[in-house]
Design an enzyme around this catalytic site. Structure first.
Site, mmCIF file in Angstrom:
data_model
loop_
_atom_site.group_PDB
_atom_site.id
_atom_site.type_symbol
_atom_site.label_atom_id
_atom_site.label_comp_id
_atom_site.label_asym_id
_atom_site.label_seq_id
_atom_site.Cartn_x
_atom_site.Cartn_y
_atom_site.Cartn_z
ATOM 1 N N SER A 152 35.839 48.951 31.328
ATOM 2 C CA SER A 152 36.118 48.710 32.743
ATOM 3 C C SER A 152 35.626 49.887 33.575
ATOM 4 C CB SER A 152 37.619 48.529 32.962
ATOM 5 O OG SER A 152 37.909 48.661 34.338
ATOM 6 N N MET A 172 39.399 39.868 41.355
ATOM 7 C CA MET A 172 40.785 39.953 41.851
ATOM 8 C C MET A 172 40.747 39.737 43.358
ATOM 9 S SD MET A 172 41.998 43.030 39.391
ATOM 10 C CE MET A 172 40.318 43.526 39.071
#
Ligand code: DX5
Ligand code: ZN
Length: 226
Positions: free
Chosen positions: A9, A70
């Site tokens: 990530s 998101m």
């Protein structure tokens, strides 16, 4: 069983040199790069969007950008992310009313479609129809919004429930995953592993990437033999 894939990530990377950070991970054995897109609405933070992903894609040809969206209106960004070179478009189940239509829209743009669930969403919220249409299911093991949080153990049974229903599907875990927590994820059947802090914060990211992969492969071999 689907193969082990490690997806570092970039939220834990140095955003000031994002392309170099991605290249460093690829050299270190990462197959995918997990790109956390946050809109300040679905989650309180803002990170990056399509213009930044597009720059990375131009500088690192062939990169597999695993885009974790998101965002509140995931339908809105499919074209921009596709144009930017996104390979996986993973939206939150909580953010859409019509996951099947959204998956269709993503596939039309030649991206893989992922469906993510936050810690308070049960795995049973993902219907067979939705899961079968999707390429990947993402079980969040922290509340989406920021890196470096503590792994939430109670999310793990959701991975096992999904793996029992979908033996061949890519199942990703994301949040607080590292050498200490990979074991339970791998045993539950996860094969796509996101790790930010654990990889970028390590002196030797390549050895962490290898370790995470080894644990998944060992768990899969064990599951096969029993
Ligand atoms: C959280 C993000 C994660 C996060 C993972 O909202 O979706 O991808 O960056 O980072 P670590 O591994 O540090 O928890
Ligand atoms: Zn993520």
């Amino acid at each position: 069983m689907p193969r082990a894939i490690i997806s570092p990530s970039v939220l834990a990377s140095d955003f000031g040199q994002l392309t170099a950070e991605c290249e460093r991970m690829i050299v270190g054995g990462a197959e995918w790069l997990h790109m956390d897109v946050m809109d300040g609405h679905f989650v309180p933070n803002i990170t990056m969007g399509a213009p930044i992903l597009s720059c990375v894609h131009k500088k690192v040809p062939g990169i597999f950008m695993d885009c974790h969206m998101m965002v509140s209106e995931p339908e809105k960004w499919v074209d921009d992310i596709a144009d930017a070179g996104g390979a996986m478009y993973c939206f939150h189940h909580e953010a859409t009313k019509d996951p099947i239509a959204l998956i269709g829209k993503i596939h039309k743009r030649n991206m893989k479609a992922g469906v993510a669930i936050s810690p308070d969403t049960p795995s049973t919220a993902i219907s067979d129809e939705v899961a079968n249409a999707a390429d990947m299911l993402l079980v969040m093991t922290v509340y989406p919004g920021r890196g470096g949080q503590k792994f939430i153990d109670r999310c793990v049974p959701k991975v096992a429930e999904l793996r029992a229903r979908f033996p061949e599907k890519d199942i990703e875990v994301d949040g607080g995953v590292g050498p200490k927590t990979i074991g339970v994820c791998a045993d539950a059947g996860s094969n796509v592993i996101v790790a930010g802090t654990a990889i970028f914060g390590a002196p030797n990211p390549e050895s962490v990437i290898q370790e995470l992969k080894d644990v998944v492969n060992t768990a899969q071999a064990k599951a096969k033999s029993t």
